[in-house]
Design a protein around this motif. Structure first.
Motif, PDB file in Angstrom:
ATOM      1  N   LEU A  11      60.268 -33.429 -11.527  1.00  0.00           N
ATOM      2  CA  LEU A  11      60.239 -34.383 -10.507  1.00  0.00           C
ATOM      3  C   LEU A  11      58.749 -33.925  -9.784  1.00  0.00           C
ATOM      4  N   GLY A  12      58.154 -35.248  -9.443  1.00  0.00           N
ATOM      5  CA  GLY A  12      56.848 -35.072  -8.776  1.00  0.00           C
ATOM      6  C   GLY A  12      57.153 -34.278  -7.113  1.00  0.00           C
ATOM      7  N   GLU A  13      56.089 -33.967  -6.542  1.00  0.00           N
ATOM      8  CA  GLU A  13      56.372 -33.293  -5.239  1.00  0.00           C
ATOM      9  C   GLU A  13      56.960 -34.134  -4.192  1.00  0.00           C
ATOM     10  N   PHE A  14      56.756 -35.687  -4.343  1.00  0.00           N
ATOM     11  CA  PHE A  14      57.588 -36.494  -3.339  1.00  0.00           C
ATOM     12  C   PHE A  14      58.537 -37.371  -3.864  1.00  0.00           C
ATOM     13  N   GLU A  15      59.049 -36.974  -5.117  1.00  0.00           N
ATOM     14  CA  GLU A  15      60.398 -37.718  -5.784  1.00  0.00           C
ATOM     15  C   GLU A  15      61.457 -37.042  -5.240  1.00  0.00           C
ATOM     16  N   LYS A  16      61.565 -36.059  -4.468  1.00  0.00           N
ATOM     17  CA  LYS A  16      62.785 -35.518  -3.951  1.00  0.00           C
ATOM     18  C   LYS A  16      62.676 -35.340  -2.453  1.00  0.00           C
ATOM     19  N   GLY A  17      63.715 -35.475  -1.802  1.00  0.00           N
ATOM     20  CA  GLY A  17      63.568 -35.229  -0.329  1.00  0.00           C
ATOM     21  C   GLY A  17      63.680 -36.505   0.180  1.00  0.00           C
ATOM     22  N   VAL A  18      63.063 -36.777   1.523  1.00  0.00           N
ATOM     23  CA  VAL A  18      63.264 -37.762   2.369  1.00  0.00           C
ATOM     24  C   VAL A  18      61.605 -38.137   2.730  1.00  0.00           C
ATOM     25  N   LEU A  19      61.248 -39.752   2.284  1.00  0.00           N
ATOM     26  CA  LEU A  19      60.111 -40.164   2.854  1.00  0.00           C
ATOM     27  C   LEU A  19      60.462 -40.807   4.129  1.00  0.00           C
ATOM     28  N   ILE A  20      59.665 -40.522   5.174  1.00  0.00           N
ATOM     29  CA  ILE A  20      59.831 -41.263   6.584  1.00  0.00           C
ATOM     30  C   ILE A  20      58.596 -42.189   6.905  1.00  0.00           C
ATOM     31  N   MET A  21      58.928 -43.450   6.995  1.00  0.00           N
ATOM     32  CA  MET A  21      58.128 -44.564   7.358  1.00  0.00           C
ATOM     33  C   MET A  21      57.790 -44.328   8.614  1.00  0.00           C
ATOM     34  N   ASN A  22      56.343 -44.119   8.985  1.00  0.00           N
ATOM     35  CA  ASN A  22      56.022 -44.302  10.383  1.00  0.00           C
ATOM     36  C   ASN A  22      55.278 -45.533  10.613  1.00  0.00           C
TER      37      ASN A  22
END
Length: 354
Positions: A33-44
């Motif tokens: 998985l890529g760096e940002f394909e796991k965890g939580v993305l927060i939309m600001n």
């Protein structure tokens, strides 16, 4: 001796066969998985006028937070008010209501393209048939109404020029694709519009109770979320006929359009008194019978975005802090007890859980 040779010969063949199979399997190892394909993305969302919308990344396991990941990867600010964040066709679409769409690789947030001209007040996006469909309020008239709303069509998944604008009812928001039809929630028009993806023309417009904002699926059923000053409406949509076949009405005054599915037929909805007091709460309601199970799972001031992390059983809610500086993310357990807080960007308004 000959028998011993035969025995070793058989074992040798088996060994070679296993080695060959292993080698073939190693030729196609699982792609990490890529760096940002796991965890939580927060939309600001960002602040009006400053246009400083951005995306943060949060790792629940380590607690690490990475700020402004669009700018960090691409060497330029997002430069817009971030309205929606949609994953489709191996891409992540960042929709700004200031009239543009940025397209990034979800693995590392590297830019893959954009729609940077021809939009007015863009709200959301759907990818279908190698095209992009972008809901847009259109320009305001002299009374700040939106009589010329449309769905913009772009002929490439990587963005580019707008090829067509399909007129729809006033102020389209969320969309949902069913077969060869695109369903559009039109808030001000109080309509469910239907567009044929074969002809890119509107084929139907249904009146619905409340102001519809978006679609969601629960237990295999499709619903349209709508609300007015006193109630929330869950309109069930038949996927074949695209007709409203039932409505669950929830008496929930002061409801907002910010909601999250919990599972087990339950939903979380933010309520707010609005300016100047901003007495806000998270209500938990039953999707099946419309009962308000708990009108105040959590209370605060400036509650803005909400999400539910199903794998961790946690409620994520944001406090916009009046858009005065950065906002806050608050993590709660299912019962609404605060577990953790951390600083996000300006006006945090939504989440994507990977």
């Amino acid at each position: 001796m000959n028998r011993l040779k035969q025995l070793f010969g058989k074992f040798g063949m088996v060994f070679l066969l296993l080695f060959f199979i292993s080698a073939c399997m190693d030729d196609n190892p699982p792609i990490p998985l890529g760096e940002f394909e796991k965890g939580v993305l927060i939309m600001n969302e960002g602040a009006f006028g400053a246009n400083d919308g951005e995306v943060f990344h949060y790792d629940p396991s380590s607690g690490e937070i990475k700020a402004n990941i669009f700018e960090s990867k691409n060497g330029r600010p997002f430069a817009g008010l971030l309205q929606d964040m949609v994953a489709a066709e191996g891409r992540l679409y960042l929709v700004a209501n200031t009239g543009k769409v940025e397209i990034v690789d979800p693995r590392d947030f590297a830019s893959m393209g954009a729609v940077s001209s021809g939009l007015d007040i863009s709200r959301s996006i759907v990818a279908a048939n190698e095209k992009l469909y972008i809901s847009d309020w259109g320009p305001y008239d002299a009374n700040f109404n939106s009589p010329d709303s449309y769905i913009a069509v772009v002929e490439s998944l990587n963005g580019g020029e707008i090829s067509q604008k399909i007129p729809v009812s006033s102020r389209p928001e969320g969309m949902f694709m069913v077969g060869n039809q695109l369903l559009v929630a039109c808030t001000a028009g109080q309509k469910l519009d239907v567009i044929s993806l074969n002809t890119d023309e509107k084929t139907k417009s249904l009146e619905v109770a409340g102001r519809p904002t978006g679609f969601f699926e629960a237990e295999g059923r499709l619903y349209l979320f709508a609300r007015d000053g006193e109630n929330v409406f869950f309109h069930e949509i038949n996927k074949s006929s695209v007709e409203v076949i039932g409505t669950v009405t929830v008496n929930l005054p002061l409801s907002t359009s910010n909601f999250a599915l919990m599972g087990n037929g339950e939903m979380l909805i933010i309520t707010s008194t609005g300016w100047p007091d901003y007495n806000d709460a998270i209500a938990r309601v039953s999707l099946s019978n419309g009962q308000v199970l708990n009108a105040s799972v959590f209370t605060g001031s400036g509650l803005y975005g909400i999400g539910f992390h199903k794998d961790r059983g946690e409620i994520y809610v944001t406090d916009n802090n009046g858009f005065q500086g950065n906002g806050t993310v608050i993590i709660l357990n299912k019962e609404g007890q605060q577990q953790k807080t951390f600083v996000a960007g300006r006006g945090p308004s939504g989440f994507k859980f990977n």
